[in-house]
Design a protein around this motif. Structure first.
Motif, PDB file in Angstrom:
ATOM      1  N   TRP A 221      10.265   9.846  24.512  1.00 33.34           N
ATOM      2  CA  TRP A 221      11.525  10.536  24.229  1.00 33.34           C
ATOM      3  C   TRP A 221      11.876  10.331  22.756  1.00 33.34           C
ATOM      4  O   TRP A 221      11.463   9.355  22.125  1.00 33.34           O
ATOM      5  CB  TRP A 221      12.647  10.071  25.159  1.00 33.34           C
ATOM      6  N   THR A 222      12.637  11.264  22.207  1.00 34.82           N
ATOM      7  CA  THR A 222      12.920  11.249  20.771  1.00 34.82           C
ATOM      8  C   THR A 222      14.370  10.911  20.454  1.00 34.82           C
ATOM      9  O   THR A 222      14.639  10.055  19.614  1.00 34.82           O
ATOM     10  CB  THR A 222      12.559  12.619  20.160  1.00 34.82           C
ATOM     11  N   PHE A 223      15.312  11.596  21.093  1.00 35.89           N
ATOM     12  CA  PHE A 223      16.736  11.306  20.910  1.00 35.89           C
ATOM     13  C   PHE A 223      17.351  10.937  22.254  1.00 35.89           C
ATOM     14  O   PHE A 223      16.939  11.449  23.290  1.00 35.89           O
ATOM     15  CB  PHE A 223      17.479  12.527  20.345  1.00 35.89           C
ATOM     16  N   TRP A 224      18.377  10.084  22.204  1.00 36.24           N
ATOM     17  CA  TRP A 224      19.106   9.696  23.401  1.00 36.24           C
ATOM     18  C   TRP A 224      20.600   9.793  23.116  1.00 36.24           C
ATOM     19  O   TRP A 224      21.128   9.088  22.263  1.00 36.24           O
ATOM     20  CB  TRP A 224      18.714   8.280  23.807  1.00 36.24           C
ATOM     21  N   GLN A 225      21.274  10.691  23.826  1.00 38.77           N
ATOM     22  CA  GLN A 225      22.736  10.763  23.761  1.00 38.77           C
ATOM     23  C   GLN A 225      23.265   9.729  24.750  1.00 38.77           C
ATOM     24  O   GLN A 225      23.235   9.936  25.954  1.00 38.77           O
ATOM     25  CB  GLN A 225      23.203  12.176  24.134  1.00 38.77           C
ATOM     26  N   TYR A 226      23.757   8.590  24.230  1.00 43.05           N
ATOM     27  CA  TYR A 226      24.063   7.476  25.105  1.00 43.05           C
ATOM     28  C   TYR A 226      25.547   7.346  25.446  1.00 43.05           C
ATOM     29  O   TYR A 226      25.924   6.537  26.295  1.00 43.05           O
ATOM     30  CB  TYR A 226      23.540   6.156  24.530  1.00 43.05           C
ATOM     31  N   THR A 227      26.413   8.131  24.808  1.00 41.65           N
ATOM     32  CA  THR A 227      27.821   8.138  25.174  1.00 41.65           C
ATOM     33  C   THR A 227      28.460   9.443  24.738  1.00 41.65           C
ATOM     34  O   THR A 227      28.015  10.066  23.764  1.00 41.65           O
ATOM     35  CB  THR A 227      28.581   6.948  24.556  1.00 41.65           C
ATOM     36  N   SER A 228      29.507   9.832  25.451  1.00 40.82           N
ATOM     37  CA  SER A 228      30.285  11.005  25.056  1.00 40.82           C
ATOM     38  C   SER A 228      31.652  10.590  24.534  1.00 40.82           C
ATOM     39  O   SER A 228      32.480  11.444  24.221  1.00 40.82           O
ATOM     40  CB  SER A 228      30.482  11.937  26.258  1.00 40.82           C
ATOM     41  N   SER A 229      31.876   9.303  24.425  1.00 39.39           N
ATOM     42  CA  SER A 229      33.185   8.811  24.007  1.00 39.39           C
ATOM     43  C   SER A 229      33.086   7.868  22.816  1.00 39.39           C
ATOM     44  O   SER A 229      33.795   6.871  22.732  1.00 39.39           O
ATOM     45  CB  SER A 229      33.888   8.118  25.181  1.00 39.39           C
ATOM     46  N   GLY A 230      32.195   8.187  21.885  1.00 38.63           N
ATOM     47  CA  GLY A 230      32.074   7.386  20.686  1.00 38.63           C
ATOM     48  C   GLY A 230      33.160   7.735  19.679  1.00 38.63           C
ATOM     49  O   GLY A 230      33.912   8.692  19.852  1.00 38.63           O
ATOM     50  N   SER A 231      33.229   6.946  18.631  1.00 36.22           N
ATOM     51  CA  SER A 231      34.166   7.232  17.549  1.00 36.22           C
ATOM     52  C   SER A 231      33.454   7.009  16.224  1.00 36.22           C
ATOM     53  O   SER A 231      32.651   6.085  16.084  1.00 36.22           O
ATOM     54  CB  SER A 231      35.408   6.343  17.646  1.00 36.22           C
TER      55      SER A 231
END
Length: 258
Positions: A221-231
């Motif tokens: 895998w290349t990219f990982w979106q690990y949260t939708s609530s970052g800042s």
């Protein structure tokens, strides 16, 4: 995403309790941060993905906050262009953020070829300039309606192949596939046919490592979106945060197709 009985030493006891409370709170905070921002995401290039929903973005502040790359929404379906793309895409570039465009797929609207051409003509093209990632196609359930857009697994595989082949013909690059393990496996029938072609951008929030669609592995895998609530400084409100599976040199190599 933490003895004494005399009146003379009660203040010391209260102080000790306060210290224990602070230590416990710190431990809890560290544990929560470990879930929201995995250790691996803190040691490799980090990124964000944005769209019109984030409003106006100060890309210099984003870069200064330590963000290395960004995926920016360009198009959706066959006619929608994100109204902030023309600000975000050059804004990221001039701030020195390696950026790429993404297309939100609507497989029930039109063919993969039609949507790939629309994407490539409206921001999804690629150039070897040290700052441009290959375009990405966002494959997930729609906000409403059938989870798999009313397509059979064979039809979905054909749609994805059509998009991939057209995009590669237009740009010379393999399109990045954004998806989740659950959507991919159910809507393509756990198809492994794209794993050797397309870089994977997998979404899996609140986990220590991502669950992967059929065909890809922990090393591919290349990219990982690990949260939708970052800042991130420069972006108001919550924002998706992403991790690159490799070094800064490897991220640059992906951008330049080297």
């Amino acid at each position: 995403m933490n003895h004494f009985s005399s009146d003379e030493i009660r203040p010391r006891r209260r102080g000790l309790k306060a210290l224990i409370g602070l230590l416990a709170s710190a431990a809890l905070t560290a544990a929560l941060m470990a879930v929201a921002s995995p250790a691996s995401a803190q040691s490799s290039p980090t990124g964000v993905d944005v769209s019109n929903w984030q409003g106006s973005i100060n890309w210099t502040s984003v870069k200064n906050a330590g963000i290395d790359f960004a995926y920016i929404k360009a198009t959706e379906g066959t006619s929608y262009r994100d109204p902030r793309f023309d600000d975000n895409y050059p804004g990221a570039y001039y701030a020195g953020v390696i950026r790429g465009a993404y297309h939100f797929a609507r497989p029930s609207y039109s063919s993969g070829s039609t949507q790939a051409n629309f994407f490539a003509s409206n921001g999804g093209a690629w150039s070897a300039d040290n700052l441009t990632l290959p375009g990405a196609v966002d494959l997930e359930a729609p906000p409403s309606g059938a989870r798999c857009y009313g397509l059979s697994t064979t039809q979905m595989r054909n749609w994805i192949s059509d998009f991939y082949n057209t995009y590669k013909s237009r740009t010379g690059r393999d399109v990045v596939i954004y998806t989740t393990a659950s959507w991919w496996n159910s809507c393509t029938g756990s198809w492994t046919g794209m794993a050797a072609k397309s870089p994977l951008w997998v979404a899996h929030w609140g986990a220590s490592s991502p669950a992967l669609p059929a065909g890809w592995s922990n090393t591919t895998w290349t990219f990982w979106q690990y949260t939708s609530s970052g800042s991130v400084s420069g972006i108001a409100g919550n924002v998706d945060r992403d991790h690159f599976n490799g070094s800064q040199a490897r991220l640059l190599a992906l951008a330049n197709n080297t």
